[in-house]
Design a protein around this motif. Structure first.
Motif, PDB file in Angstrom:
ATOM      1  N   ALA A   1      -3.836   2.521   5.801  1.00 18.95           N
ATOM      2  CA  ALA A   1      -5.008   2.373   4.930  1.00 18.95           C
ATOM      3  C   ALA A   1      -4.910   4.588   4.521  1.00 18.95           C
ATOM      4  O   ALA A   1      -3.795   5.488   4.692  1.00 18.95           O
ATOM      5  CB  ALA A   1      -5.969   3.292   5.792  1.00 18.95           C
ATOM      6  N   THR A   2      -6.138   4.210   3.258  1.00 19.78           N
ATOM      7  CA  THR A   2      -5.562   6.291   2.415  1.00 19.78           C
ATOM      8  C   THR A   2      -6.487   6.159   2.693  1.00 19.78           C
ATOM      9  O   THR A   2      -7.921   5.666   2.527  1.00 19.78           O
ATOM     10  CB  THR A   2      -4.713   5.576   1.344  1.00 19.78           C
TER      11      THR A   2
ATOM     12  N   ASN B   1       0.876  -1.390  -0.034  1.00 17.16           N
ATOM     13  CA  ASN B   1      -0.205   0.025   0.220  1.00 17.16           C
ATOM     14  C   ASN B   1       0.855   1.093  -0.522  1.00 17.16           C
ATOM     15  O   ASN B   1       0.210   2.879  -0.174  1.00 17.16           O
ATOM     16  CB  ASN B   1      -0.890  -0.107   1.346  1.00 17.16           C
TER      17      ASN B   1
ATOM     18  N   LYS C   1     -14.457   1.441   3.093  1.00 18.73           N
ATOM     19  CA  LYS C   1     -14.548   0.393   2.408  1.00 18.73           C
ATOM     20  C   LYS C   1     -15.052  -1.346   3.463  1.00 18.73           C
ATOM     21  O   LYS C   1     -15.582  -1.835   3.275  1.00 18.73           O
ATOM     22  CB  LYS C   1     -13.692   0.008   2.420  1.00 18.73           C
ATOM     23  N   SER C   2     -14.329  -0.654   5.146  1.00 17.39           N
ATOM     24  CA  SER C   2     -15.182  -0.907   6.368  1.00 17.39           C
ATOM     25  C   SER C   2     -14.707  -0.207   7.390  1.00 17.39           C
ATOM     26  O   SER C   2     -14.015   0.656   7.715  1.00 17.39           O
ATOM     27  CB  SER C   2     -13.436  -2.019   6.540  1.00 17.39           C
TER      28      SER C   2
ATOM     29  N   GLU D   1      -8.779   6.486  -0.164  1.00 16.03           N
ATOM     30  CA  GLU D   1      -9.548   5.818  -1.314  1.00 16.03           C
ATOM     31  C   GLU D   1     -10.212   4.727  -0.735  1.00 16.03           C
ATOM     32  O   GLU D   1     -11.114   3.670  -1.245  1.00 16.03           O
ATOM     33  CB  GLU D   1      -8.396   5.241  -2.655  1.00 16.03           C
ATOM     34  N   ASP D   2      -9.617   4.267   1.045  1.00 23.65           N
ATOM     35  CA  ASP D   2      -9.997   3.125   1.222  1.00 23.65           C
ATOM     36  C   ASP D   2     -11.004   3.552   2.490  1.00 23.65           C
ATOM     37  O   ASP D   2     -11.674   2.816   3.046  1.00 23.65           O
ATOM     38  CB  ASP D   2      -9.516   2.544   2.411  1.00 23.65           C
ATOM     39  N   LYS D   3     -11.301   4.521   2.533  1.00 26.90           N
ATOM     40  CA  LYS D   3     -12.521   5.719   3.794  1.00 26.90           C
ATOM     41  C   LYS D   3     -14.268   4.585   3.161  1.00 26.90           C
ATOM     42  O   LYS D   3     -14.298   4.999   1.726  1.00 26.90           O
ATOM     43  CB  LYS D   3     -12.488   6.732   3.277  1.00 26.90           C
TER      44      LYS D   3
ATOM     45  N   PHE E   1     -11.352   1.330   8.574  1.00 29.04           N
ATOM     46  CA  PHE E   1     -10.755   2.316   7.758  1.00 29.04           C
ATOM     47  C   PHE E   1     -11.243   3.799   8.232  1.00 29.04           C
ATOM     48  O   PHE E   1     -10.847   4.694   7.818  1.00 29.04           O
ATOM     49  CB  PHE E   1     -11.253   2.378   6.822  1.00 29.04           C
TER      50      PHE E   1
ATOM     51  N   GLN F   1      -3.013  -1.415   8.143  1.00 25.85           N
ATOM     52  CA  GLN F   1      -3.735  -1.049   6.794  1.00 25.85           C
ATOM     53  C   GLN F   1      -3.370  -0.542   6.082  1.00 25.85           C
ATOM     54  O   GLN F   1      -3.421  -0.585   4.821  1.00 25.85           O
ATOM     55  CB  GLN F   1      -5.293  -1.968   6.818  1.00 25.85           C
TER      56      GLN F   1
END
Length: 410
Positions: free
Chosen positions: A326-327, A62, A333-334, A329-331, A337, A324
């Motif tokens: 996280a960036t 990532n 998704k889970s 773009e991941d907001k 995040f 993870q």
């Protein structure tokens, strides 16, 4: 040959040699080994080593190079000296930030050099910043064990030969790097014995020329979230010759008393070092549900002091957003995040870990040996939020006591 072809050939050779240099330049760090008393890790020169780890599981996939440098600079400045991370993506079809997959035609015996050149860079950069990498060749929950994950990922399930060949390729590629510790498993109970045995053999034969005392290997177990107080590799692989030290995972439940599992490891007849390798993560949802609240800095501090004073040789911190990587773009998704990795670098508990390391390095812990000793505490000591954990030097030259609530004790 024309001038231009000679120039192109020279450039091509220089380009190739640059990657060889990146991969093979001498390590700045000293190799690690198990101490003579089998309770701790030491350097090649027998200097005591206190493990302060950070959990950066998705570092290789990532982050790009500049982000990797930023992450390493931050963790080193805060006192961390080990990064736990896994080499492969969560899905065999995924790529790293450069768009590269790890294997050619999804065959683990054919490494895609473009993908591994990035890993070469990260391994070297970690060494430059004084960081050891605890590397998982393949996250077992994804790539090895039958009951988890996506079927297309199961390239090592019931396939010890593939595991052996892949591990041997890794060992050959990273032979000479002294900042690598190898970790099998990955959030799982070990069931595929032949696969893990073969992976350990492949690493030992190539990375350490067959000399088991020249390589450190452990196993990352499943969590204690639903199996309090914690799960330890000692429960299933303690007697394996390739397992040099145990890891426990106490997981994401508030009351998990990781000191109990450390004590069980510490008291085993076959003595091996042990540590908490995955506690609750800061700002991670309790029991994986935000409706239950989140863990804060106090939860991380107490699991650190509990486990070390109970007999652990170090501690690995975890922060939601960092594990993870996280960036933006991941907001969404889970549920996990809720913070981005660069925001999570400044969590309170993550900063507090430097004080944990400073305290335990301020006193000798091998000569004289630091011993867990709860007999020194005569107060009531059953309620987990008020737990008192104690250790002392073998010669009684110091005593360290942790009061979970900050209250008084006898």
């Amino acid at each position: 040959m024309s001038f231009y072809f000679r120039l192109l050939a020279l450039f091509t050779i220089s380009f190739v040699l640059s990657f060889i240099w990146i991969k093979k330049k001498p390590s700045k760090l000293s190799g690690l080994k198990v101490s003579e008393n089998k309770r701790f890790l030491v350097t090649e020169n027998d200097e005591p080593f206190f493990w302060l780890g950070d959990t950066g599981w998705k570092l290789f996939v990532n982050l790009n190079r500049n982000e990797t440098i930023r992450y390493f600079e931050d963790r080193y400045s805060k006192g961390y000296n080990v990064i736990q991370t896994h080499l492969l993506p969560s899905d065999i079809t995924q790529t790293n930030r450069n768009g590269d997959r790890p294997f050619i035609d999804f065959d683990p015996t054919q490494l895609n050099d473009a993908y591994w050149q990035h890993i070469d860079f990260v391994v070297n950069t970690a060494d430059e910043y004084g960081l050891y990498l605890a590397l998982l060749p393949a996250w077992a929950r994804t790539y090895v064990e039958k009951e988890h994950g996506i079927p297309r990922n199961k390239i090592f399930t019931d396939n010890p030969e593939a595991a052996y060949q892949y591990a041997k390729l890794l060992g050959e590629r990273y032979k000479g790097f002294k900042n690598i510790i190898w970790i099998l498993g990955g959030d799982t109970w070990g069931n595929q014995d032949d696969v893990y045995d073969s992976m350990a053999l492949g690493i030992t034969e190539s990375f350490a020329d067959g000399k088991a005392d020249q390589v450190l290997i452990s196993f990352h177990p499943q969590g204690g979230t639903y199996k309090p107080p914690a799960t330890s590799s000692a429960e299933f692989y303690h007697s394996k010759e390739w397992l040099d030290f145990n890891m426990i995972q106490s997981g994401h439940k508030i009351g998990n008393r990781n000191f109990e599992r450390i004590q069980q490891d510490y008291q085993m007849e076959l003595v091996k070092p042990t540590l908490e390798s995955e506690p609750c993560y800061e700002y991670h949802p309790v029991m994986h549900q935000f409706k239950n609240g989140v863990f804060n800095a106090w939860h991380l501090r107490r699991r650190a002091y509990w486990s070390i004073l109970a007999g652990g040789f170090g501690f690995t911190y975890g922060g939601n957003g960092i594990w993870q990587m996280a960036t933006e773009e991941d907001k969404g998704k889970s549920t996990h995040f809720n913070y981005f990795w660069y925001e999570a670098l400044d969590f309170e508990g993550g900063n507090d870990m430097r004080h944990v390391r400073n305290l335990f390095e301020s006193r000798p812990f091998i000569d004289p040996e630091r011993l867990p000793d709860q007999r020194l505490i005569i107060s009531q000591n059953e309620a987990v939020n008020f737990h008192i954990q104690c250790a002392r030097a073998k010669d009684f030259s110091y005593i360290i006591v942790y009061s979970t609530s900050g209250g008084s004790f006898e």
